[in-house]
Design an enzyme around this catalytic site. Structure first.
Site, PDB file in Angstrom:
ATOM      1  CG  HIS A 171      45.787 133.746   6.186  1.00 57.65           C
ATOM      2  ND1 HIS A 171      46.072 133.615   5.543  1.00 57.65           N
ATOM      3  CD2 HIS A 171      45.332 135.027   6.381  1.00 57.65           C
ATOM      4  CE1 HIS A 171      45.030 134.369   4.273  1.00 57.65           C
ATOM      5  NE2 HIS A 171      44.830 135.437   5.247  1.00 57.65           N
ATOM      6  CB  CYS A 187      80.755 128.139   2.379  1.00 62.02           C
ATOM      7  SG  CYS A 187      78.885 129.142   3.024  1.00 62.02           S
TER       8      CYS A 187
HETATM    9  C1  FAD Z   1      80.416 132.535  -5.351  1.00 58.91           C
HETATM   10  C2  FAD Z   1      80.179 130.842  -4.637  1.00 58.91           C
HETATM   11  C3  FAD Z   1      78.528 130.944  -4.494  1.00 58.91           C
HETATM   12  C4  FAD Z   1      77.670 130.185  -3.199  1.00 58.91           C
HETATM   13  N1  FAD Z   1      76.968 130.198  -2.576  1.00 58.91           N
HETATM   14  C5  FAD Z   1      76.343 128.762  -2.167  1.00 58.91           C
HETATM   15  C6  FAD Z   1      74.944 128.744  -1.455  1.00 58.91           C
HETATM   16  O1  FAD Z   1      74.551 129.858  -1.838  1.00 58.91           O
HETATM   17  N2  FAD Z   1      75.008 127.678  -1.528  1.00 58.91           N
HETATM   18  C7  FAD Z   1      75.549 126.484  -0.551  1.00 58.91           C
HETATM   19  O2  FAD Z   1      74.936 125.433  -0.668  1.00 58.91           O
HETATM   20  N3  FAD Z   1      76.558 127.309  -1.690  1.00 58.91           N
HETATM   21  C8  FAD Z   1      77.393 128.295  -2.378  1.00 58.91           C
HETATM   22  N4  FAD Z   1      78.296 127.981  -2.918  1.00 58.91           N
HETATM   23  C9  FAD Z   1      78.880 126.740  -2.412  1.00 58.91           C
HETATM   24  C10 FAD Z   1      80.103 126.051  -1.176  1.00 58.91           C
HETATM   25  O3  FAD Z   1      80.876 127.614  -0.329  1.00 58.91           O
HETATM   26  C11 FAD Z   1      80.563 125.248  -0.923  1.00 58.91           C
HETATM   27  O4  FAD Z   1      79.871 123.949  -1.659  1.00 58.91           O
HETATM   28  C12 FAD Z   1      81.639 124.674   0.722  1.00 58.91           C
HETATM   29  O5  FAD Z   1      82.086 126.456   0.938  1.00 58.91           O
HETATM   30  C13 FAD Z   1      82.265 123.450   0.512  1.00 58.91           C
HETATM   31  O6  FAD Z   1      82.341 123.816   1.960  1.00 58.91           O
HETATM   32  P1  FAD Z   1      83.351 122.242   1.490  1.00 58.91           P
HETATM   33  O7  FAD Z   1      83.217 122.430   3.281  1.00 58.91           O
HETATM   34  O8  FAD Z   1      83.291 121.553   1.069  1.00 58.91           O
HETATM   35  O9  FAD Z   1      84.816 123.174   1.887  1.00 58.91           O
HETATM   36  P2  FAD Z   1      85.227 124.808   1.329  1.00 58.91           P
HETATM   37  O10 FAD Z   1      84.488 125.371   2.285  1.00 58.91           O
HETATM   38  O11 FAD Z   1      85.579 125.256   0.419  1.00 58.91           O
HETATM   39  O12 FAD Z   1      86.420 124.874   2.736  1.00 58.91           O
HETATM   40  C14 FAD Z   1      87.690 123.582   1.631  1.00 58.91           C
HETATM   41  C15 FAD Z   1      89.130 124.164   2.980  1.00 58.91           C
HETATM   42  O13 FAD Z   1      90.135 122.693   3.089  1.00 58.91           O
HETATM   43  C16 FAD Z   1      91.150 124.582   3.238  1.00 58.91           C
HETATM   44  N5  FAD Z   1      92.775 123.279   2.404  1.00 58.91           N
HETATM   45  C17 FAD Z   1      91.940 122.643   1.339  1.00 58.91           C
HETATM   46  N6  FAD Z   1      93.467 122.015   1.872  1.00 58.91           N
HETATM   47  C18 FAD Z   1      94.026 122.222   2.441  1.00 58.91           C
HETATM   48  C19 FAD Z   1      95.303 121.224   3.286  1.00 58.91           C
HETATM   49  N7  FAD Z   1      95.952 120.553   2.621  1.00 58.91           N
HETATM   50  N8  FAD Z   1      95.226 122.027   4.311  1.00 58.91           N
HETATM   51  C20 FAD Z   1      94.898 122.788   4.708  1.00 58.91           C
HETATM   52  N9  FAD Z   1      93.160 123.296   4.836  1.00 58.91           N
HETATM   53  C21 FAD Z   1      92.880 122.878   3.346  1.00 58.91           C
HETATM   54  C22 FAD Z   1      90.594 124.750   1.957  1.00 58.91           C
HETATM   55  O14 FAD Z   1      91.914 126.434   2.674  1.00 58.91           O
HETATM   56  C23 FAD Z   1      89.445 125.304   2.773  1.00 58.91           C
HETATM   57  O15 FAD Z   1      89.210 126.462   3.420  1.00 58.91           O
HETATM   58  C24 FAD Z   1      78.646 129.174  -3.701  1.00 58.91           C
HETATM   59  C25 FAD Z   1      80.294 129.158  -4.094  1.00 58.91           C
HETATM   60  C26 FAD Z   1      80.702 130.044  -4.924  1.00 58.91           C
HETATM   61  C27 FAD Z   1      82.009 130.065  -5.326  1.00 58.91           C
END
Ligand code: FAD
Length: 466
Positions: free
Chosen positions: A441, A43
């Site tokens: 408004h 994100c």
């Molecule tokens: C281009 C783009 C635009 C987006 N825009 C939006 C938006 O406007 N609004 C919205 O709601 N969503 C948006 N999203 C989706 C949003 O980014 C994700 O839904 C959100 O980040 C999910 O959060 P999360 O914490 O589940 O996972 P992530 O944010 O993916 O975090 C997971 C983390 O876990 C870490 N990790 C994985 N495995 C391990 C391990 N074994 N050990 C240690 N660390 C690990 C990774 O490095 C990562 O940093 C967008 C996505 C993209 C690609």
């Protein structure tokens, strides 16, 4: 090696993981958060925040170019646009880092993998190993992108969303593969910067996860903006050409075509990916390649939870945050009775699109006797003053009970206004509740009020025909 013991280990420092860690520590759990790359996850570093920053800055450019009273073209300083995006990301990361530190959460960088179902081995970038254990472990490890068979990004002429966000160049021509939320947002960023953009989508409409009518209105707006759209069209291959550009082979509804563009952006499909976690040490099981979990996000191993993108679609940051906070409450025994969560789906850009709950068709198919109230922004005082009056608010409600079943918005600040609908629906506020609320408004939010009034033919700034 000494085992460090905690009440809670959170793996993954994205919005799901850091929200869970903050909530856990606020509630007295001795918490450790581990992240293998950069705090903020997809994100903050590769998703929501950089794309919205780029949309804002490039829309500003378009607004100036289309201004009624400014004359002369703008010269873009691409480096400055990149710098501002980086500053916003650094600021957000710094803010989260301060909150993590301020809440006494131990934050460690490294890759976590299971050694058994309550013990983790953490390998830091310099190879140092630590062993951590906890009675509660939250997996917030996100998802990775997959492209169609035979398709792969190269960072040169075939871009991933990361390459597109890096603003490596402004191509003269860009093909965006996939008209989902992220595809259409990135297409608009590049169109604002001056690229000629074509969006290629294999489904029958843009925004395939949205209601058909809403998506069709949106498509019209994109076409009015002179974005090219090819629907029912699948990219079969993308072959870089010696010198520059890439040749695309596309299977369309009318047969195969070839198209040469300077760059192609593959948005791909996201999928949870647990490879680094060494799940075999735990006995955790997968169902359709996604960890099996119950309504409290607890997996089939007691004390191991999964949240956010790691739970599968929809891939949304606010879903991850909500689930992270929910799991902590569950761990502490404060589980609220399983109520339905109303999670909005949003598309940023111009126009914005947002929806929550049931569409008209879904409500009818579910057997509800419904009423629909609509209000067009053209009748709203604020829309005219901000020079953006395209679109409408639609409220779908149950005839007798006046319960709001769903809300759809296309138009200015739809992604902000939808939170009004979420508030109403999550708290059981019915149409009468909306009607007796005083809205400031002039404000765009009045369109939500007027849509509720219009359900019963009572809108003020509209000739009611019912
Ligand atoms: C281009 C783009 C635009 C987006 N825009 C939006 C938006 O406007 N609004 C919205 O709601 N969503 C948006 N999203 C989706 C949003 O980014 C994700 O839904 C959100 O980040 C999910 O959060 P999360 O914490 O589940 O996972 P992530 O944010 O993916 O975090 C997971 C983390 O876990 C870490 N990790 C994985 N495995 C391990 C391990 N074994 N050990 C240690 N660390 C690990 C990774 O490095 C990562 O940093 C967008 C996505 C993209 C690609």
């Amino acid at each position: 090696m000494a085992i460090q013991k905690y009440d809670l280990i959170v793996i993954g420092g994205g919005p799901g993981g850091y929200s869970a860690a903050i909530r856990g520590s606020q509630k007295g759990l001795k918490t450790i958060l581990v992240e293998q790359e950069t705090l903020g996850g997809t994100c903050l570093n590769r998703g929501c925040i950089p794309t919205k920053t780029l949309l804002h800055d490039t829309e500003f450019l378009t607004a100036v170019r289309n201004s009624y009273f400014l004359r002369g073209d703008m010269k873009i300083n691409l480096q400055r646009i990149i710098e501002r995006k980086n500053m916003v990301m650094e600021g957000s990361r710094g803010w989260v880092q301060n909150i993590i530190t301020g809440n006494n959460i131990i934050y460690l960088q490294g890759e976590a993998s299971f050694t058994n179902s309550n013990t983790i081995e953490l390998k830091s970038v310099d190879g140092e190993l630590k062993t951590l254990s906890a009675s509660n472990i939250i997996l917030a490890t996100g998802a990775t992108v997959h492209y169609g068979e035979g398709l792969q990004t190269d960072g040169e002429s075939i871009w991933s969303t990361n390459d597109a966000i890096a603003l490596k160049s402004i191509p003269r021509t860009l093909a965006v593969i996939g008209a989902g939320n992220r595809g259409v947002e990135l297409a608009q960023i590049y169109q604002n910067l001056g690229s000629k953009v074509v969006i290629i989508e294999k489904e029958k409409n843009v925004l395939p996860k949205f209601d058909w009518d809403l998506a069709s209105r949106y498509k019209k707006c994109l076409l009015d903006r002179k974005l090219n759209i090819l629907i029912r069209s699948t990219l079969v291959s993308a072959i870089p050409v010696e010198g520059s550009g890439v040749v695309l082979k596309i299977e369309t509804a009318k047969g195969k075509i070839e198209q040469k563009v300077e760059k192609v952006l593959l948005t791909g499909q996201r999928q949870p990916d647990y490879k680094s976690l060494n799940l075999k040490a735990t006995g955790l099981s997968l169902k359709n390649r996604i960890l099996d979990f119950d309504s409290n996000f607890e997996t089939d191993q007691k004390g191991i939870y999964v949240i956010g993108d790691a739970t599968g679609p929809p891939f949304l940051a606010h879903k991850a945050i909500q689930q992270g906070m929910y799991v902590i409450d569950h761990i502490l025994g404060n589980t609220v009775s399983q109520q339905q969560i109303f999670c909005p789906n949003c598309v940023y850009g111009d126009p914005e699109v947002a929806s929550v709950g049931l569409s008209e068709i879904e409500a009818e198919e579910s057997g509800y006797d419904i009423k629909v109230g609509e209000f067009r922004f053209v009748g709203n005082g604020r829309s005219g003053s901000i020079n953006n009056d395209t679109g409408l608010v639609t409220i779908i409600s149950e005839s007798d009970s006046k319960t709001v079943l769903g809300v759809q918005i296309i138009g200015p600040q739809a992604t902000e206004l939808i939170s009004l609908a979420c508030l109403v629906m999550q708290n059981g506020i019915d149409l009468n509740g909306i009607k007796k609320t005083v809205f400031s408004h002039p404000s765009l939010a009045e369109s939500f009020f007027e849509a509720a009034l219009n359900t019963d033919g009572e809108a003020i700034h509209l000739l009611n025909d019912n």
